[in-house]
Enzyme design. Structure first.
Site, PDB file in Angstrom:
ATOM      1  CB  CYS A 156      47.361   3.689 -54.213  1.00 49.99           C
ATOM      2  SG  CYS A 156      49.095   3.843 -53.819  1.00 49.99           S
ATOM      3  NE  ARG A 162      42.101   7.078 -54.703  1.00 51.48           N
ATOM      4  CZ  ARG A 162      41.363   6.703 -53.672  1.00 51.48           C
ATOM      5  NH1 ARG A 162      40.104   7.036 -53.622  1.00 51.48           N
ATOM      6  NH2 ARG A 162      41.874   6.004 -52.687  1.00 51.48           N
ATOM      7  CD1 TRP A 169      50.694  10.640 -54.284  1.00 51.54           C
ATOM      8  CD2 TRP A 169      51.079   9.655 -52.308  1.00 51.54           C
ATOM      9  NE1 TRP A 169      51.138  11.594 -53.410  1.00 51.54           N
ATOM     10  CE2 TRP A 169      51.386  11.021 -52.192  1.00 51.54           C
ATOM     11  CE3 TRP A 169      51.256   8.829 -51.191  1.00 51.54           C
ATOM     12  CZ2 TRP A 169      51.843  11.598 -51.012  1.00 51.54           C
ATOM     13  CZ3 TRP A 169      51.713   9.402 -50.012  1.00 51.54           C
ATOM     14  CH2 TRP A 169      51.999  10.763 -49.934  1.00 51.54           C
ATOM     15  CG  ASN A 191      44.864   2.605 -51.375  1.00 54.31           C
ATOM     16  OD1 ASN A 191      45.813   3.237 -50.944  1.00 54.31           O
ATOM     17  ND2 ASN A 191      43.619   3.052 -51.282  1.00 54.31           N
ATOM     18  N   GLY A 192      47.519   1.263 -49.615  1.00 57.29           N
ATOM     19  CA  GLY A 192      47.739   1.198 -48.168  1.00 57.29           C
ATOM     20  C   GLY A 192      49.204   0.979 -47.868  1.00 57.29           C
ATOM     21  CD  GLU A 227      42.025  26.360 -47.062  1.00 58.15           C
ATOM     22  OE1 GLU A 227      42.687  25.693 -46.265  1.00 58.15           O
ATOM     23  OE2 GLU A 227      41.611  25.906 -48.145  1.00 58.15           O
ATOM     24  CE  LYS A 245      43.422  24.963 -51.046  1.00 58.76           C
ATOM     25  NZ  LYS A 245      42.665  24.445 -49.970  1.00 58.76           N
ATOM     26  CD  GLU A 266      46.443  22.237 -51.430  1.00 58.71           C
ATOM     27  OE1 GLU A 266      46.665  21.049 -51.199  1.00 58.71           O
ATOM     28  OE2 GLU A 266      45.384  22.786 -51.096  1.00 58.71           O
ATOM     29  CG  HIS A 276      56.042  37.881 -30.565  1.00 62.07           C
ATOM     30  ND1 HIS A 276      56.522  38.499 -29.433  1.00 62.07           N
ATOM     31  CD2 HIS A 276      54.746  38.272 -30.685  1.00 62.07           C
ATOM     32  CE1 HIS A 276      55.554  39.197 -28.871  1.00 62.07           C
ATOM     33  NE2 HIS A 276      54.464  39.088 -29.621  1.00 62.07           N
ATOM     34  CE  LYS A 281      39.509  16.553 -53.310  1.00 59.25           C
ATOM     35  NZ  LYS A 281      39.683  17.966 -52.891  1.00 59.25           N
TER      36      LYS A 281
HETATM   37  O1  M6R Z   1      39.527  14.662 -47.106  1.00 60.06           O
HETATM   38  P1  M6R Z   1      40.039  15.490 -45.959  1.00 60.06           P
HETATM   39  O2  M6R Z   1      39.300  16.745 -45.772  1.00 60.06           O
HETATM   40  O3  M6R Z   1      40.137  14.692 -44.699  1.00 60.06           O
HETATM   41  O4  M6R Z   1      41.514  15.855 -46.383  1.00 60.06           O
HETATM   42  C1  M6R Z   1      42.362  16.543 -45.527  1.00 60.06           C
HETATM   43  C2  M6R Z   1      43.526  17.128 -46.257  1.00 60.06           C
HETATM   44  O5  M6R Z   1      44.279  16.108 -46.853  1.00 60.06           O
HETATM   45  C3  M6R Z   1      43.081  18.110 -47.338  1.00 60.06           C
HETATM   46  O6  M6R Z   1      42.312  19.127 -46.812  1.00 60.06           O
HETATM   47  C4  M6R Z   1      44.305  18.709 -48.037  1.00 60.06           C
HETATM   48  O7  M6R Z   1      44.996  19.528 -47.159  1.00 60.06           O
HETATM   49  C5  M6R Z   1      43.855  19.461 -49.292  1.00 60.06           C
HETATM   50  N1  M6R Z   1      44.709  19.151 -50.384  1.00 60.06           N
HETATM   51  C6  M6R Z   1      43.841  20.933 -49.109  1.00 60.06           C
HETATM   52  O8  M6R Z   1      43.547  21.615 -50.270  1.00 60.06           O
END
Ligand code: M6R
Length: 614
Positions: A2, A27, A77, A103-104, A487, A491, A494, A510, A609
């Site tokens: 949010c 965000r 969100w 927000n929260g 990673e 990527k 997501e 395994h 974000k």
């Molecule tokens: O702001 P942060 O690095 O703490 O965020 C952590 C994760 O939310 C962030 O890395 C998330 O996994 C990304 N969308 C990855 O691309």
């Protein structure tokens, strides 16, 4: 997650709110809304989906708010209740005179709701937020003072919140407060802005004040008052934001993600400035406030992070253990906070976070701090909540990252770990100087090597197109590139929603190998070094199960042509530094697959974000 915007001043408020919300779009959100003080009442407008839907909704109401100069806005969100118009913010009390955005998460909302319902409050939404609107309105009815009502109500609210509140009785007053969620106030000339993050206000003012937990701010066009939860006025810490509005432009790229991938060579150059001059000179890290003596004696480090930052932390562990001989535990923040961790004043705790606002990591950091550990924060946001908790602050200076999928901040975090591990190794004299110097030499060459990868993406695009129809994707690696595999998979999932998983190649047999057949792409991260041959054997095993084989390599070994259907090459680099080069094509594969599939690359569904709720 949010995002909140509030404005009181002399300008047309709706434009400012929409502009602010647009700056917070990165965000991640699923609905939006604004509330505007009009002639006789407060009008609320909401829409689900993108901000454009709200813009459309507003078109038929312009005459209602064209003269308005005070309002609050929100992108939501969803946490409690589906993304519907009813659940979208702003929320109101029974008669609609009090409106707020939040927000929260209000953790005790069920008890509060039951209590308020007994007092006659009628709830319209499934959100936790609505209790705050009714509760504050209740306190306002008792006191007739909006600031006091917010103060009394927040004493009863448990959980995390940033709140921005207006009341129809007050034509020019906004009250805002926060606990465990970010909120700042921008100070203009005859106007004030309130927002969850800098981009929403930077176009209008660079003068700002970050609220700390439980502070309550009351603004009118010409006044600002800050009190604590006891109602006592407290000094305002006003600062100049080191930001430029231009930072949020795509600069001609189709997506922020592609722009940010292309910024990576400069991100490396930036972070090296002032820290690494020549291979012969020691790394300078004045940011690390531990004494050399303490560093020499240090025998335990914990690194806590989430998502992509967690993968950077895993590379960090490898580097610190290898070069410094210090035992390092890496843990997802969300796991760290709910168990008994062995953390004390002899532990160095490193928090890694692009945003510096991730709720789980922030809580974990606070927990470790309360046990006396030295807190080192690696972040891209030196103005964040985590940065304010730091004993040592290592700011990675990657510039604002807009795309939800982290790319350049990952490279910057990796660089922070290279510099930190070399810095500590030099102090501890724990690694041969010739090894340290060869790494430093190569660190300085990395920007050109990344530029080489970025200048010819034909093979990467070909590979992305070829596999864009797949439902699953496997990445395998060993050693220092295991986090690279994780990673790469993160990527891809997501932004393309393909079920991608990274595995330690040795673990394949395994269990996961059972999934392999002619439909499964397996991408093998084959960087020359101690695990190269082993990984080649694991790739043979996958090939023998008819998997569709892709190599990401810096080797010209002719054997690879027989084994792999697709080979993506990166320049020569020593194994220790290979995670930096290897991740670039993986970011690009994810990007191009998502692009071919027509996905919303910069704002993937369901993601935020900055994850400001636990
Ligand atoms: O702001 P942060 O690095 O703490 O965020 C952590 C994760 O939310 C962030 O890395 C998330 O996994 C990304 N969308 C990855 O691309």
């Amino acid at each position: 997650m949010c995002g909140i915007v509030g404005y009181v001043g002399y300008r047309s408020v709706v434009d400012i709110l929409l502009d602010g919300l647009e700056q917070l779009e990165y965000r991640g959100y699923d609905s939006s809304g604004i509330a505007v003080k009009c002639e006789n009442d407060i009008k609320v407008y909401k829409a689900i989906g993108k901000l454009n839907n709200l813009r459309e909704e507003l078109k038929s109401h312009v005459s209602e708010f064209s003269k308005s100069t005070m309002g609050i806005g929100h992108i939501r969100w969803a946490t409690h209740g589906a993304p519907t118009v009813l659940n979208a913010h702003p929320h109101t009390c029974n008669h609609g005179d009090l409106v707020l955005v939040h927000n929260g998460i209000i953790e005790n909302y069920k008890e509060l709701r039951e209590r308020l319902e007994k007092r006659g409050c009628v709830f319209k939404s499934q959100t936790d937020t609505e209790v705050a609107a009714h509760l504050i309105a209740d306190k306002y009815n008792e006191t007739g003072d909006l600031t006091e009502a917010v103060r009394l109500a927040t004493k009863e609210i448990e959980g995390a919140y940033a709140l921005c509140v207006m009341h129809n009785d007050h034509r020019t007053t906004i009250v805002a407060t926060k606990r465990n969620a970010p909120l700042l106030v921008g100070l203009g000339d005859g106007e004030y802005l309130i927002a969850s993050d800098v981009p929403a206000i930077i176009k209008y003012t660079k003068k700002a004040m970050y609220l700390t937990d439980n502070q309550i701010v009351t603004v009118t066009p010409n006044s600002i008052k800050l009190i604590n939860q006891e109602g006592v006025e407290v000094p305002q810490k006003i600062e100049m934001l080191p930001w430029e509005p231009v930072a949020l432009s795509k600069m001609g790229y189709k997506h922020f993600m592609l722009k940010e991938i292309h910024e990576q060579p400069d991100v490396i150059r930036n972070i090296l400035v002032g820290k690494l001059h020549t291979a012969a000179e020691p790394v300078i890290l004045n940011e690390v406030k531990l004494t050399k003596d303490t560093l020499k004696k240090l025998n335990r480090i914990q690194i806590i992070a989430c998502g992509t930052s967690l993968h950077a932390a895993m590379v960090g562990k490898y580097l610190i253990e290898t070069f410094c001989g210090i035992s390092v535990d890496v843990e997802a923040s969300s796991e760290y906070i709910y168990r008994q961790t062995v953390t004390d004043e002899h532990t160095l705790v490193i928090g890694v976070s692009q945003s510096g606002e991730t709720a789980d990591t922030l809580t974990a950091i606070k927990q470790a701090k309360s046990k006396g550990s030295h807190i080192l924060i690696i972040t891209n946001r030196p103005d964040s909540s985590m940065a304010r908790e730091a004993d040592s602050l290592l700011s990675v200076n990657a510039g604002i990252e807009v795309s939800v999928a982290a790319t350049k901040s990952y490279i910057a975090q990796l660089m922070a770990f290279y510099l930190l591990s070399l810095y500590m190794a030099e102090i501890k004299e724990s690694t041969d100087l010739s090894i340290i110097q060869s790494i430093k030499n190569e660190l300085m060459l990395l920007p050109q090597k990344i530029e080489q990868v970025l200048s010819n993406t034909d093979e990467i695009q070909k590979c992305a197109r070829k596999y864009s129809g797949t439902k699953d994707f496997i990445y395998i690696a060993r050693g220092i590139n295991l986090p690279t595999a994780l990673e790469g998979a993160l990527k891809l999932k997501e932004i393309s929603y393909i079920n991608a998983t990274g595995y330690a190649a040795g673990e394949l047999k395994h269990g996961p190998i059972a999934m392999l057949d002619e439909s499964m792409p397996v991408l093998s991260i084959l960087m020359k070094g101690i695990v190269y041959e082993k990984l080649l054997s694991n790739s043979e095993e996958a090939k023998a199960r008819n998997a569709r084989m892709i190599a990401l390599t810096n080797s010209n070994d002719p054997k690879l042509d027989e084994l792999f259907d697709c080979i993506i090459r990166v320049p020569e680099v020593q194994e220790f530094l290979s995670p930096i080069l290897a991740v670039i094509p993986l970011q690009l594969i994810a990007y191009y697959i998502a692009e071919f599939l027509g996905k919303d690359v910069d704002q993937p569904r369901n993601l935020a974000k900055s994850v400001t709720v636990e």
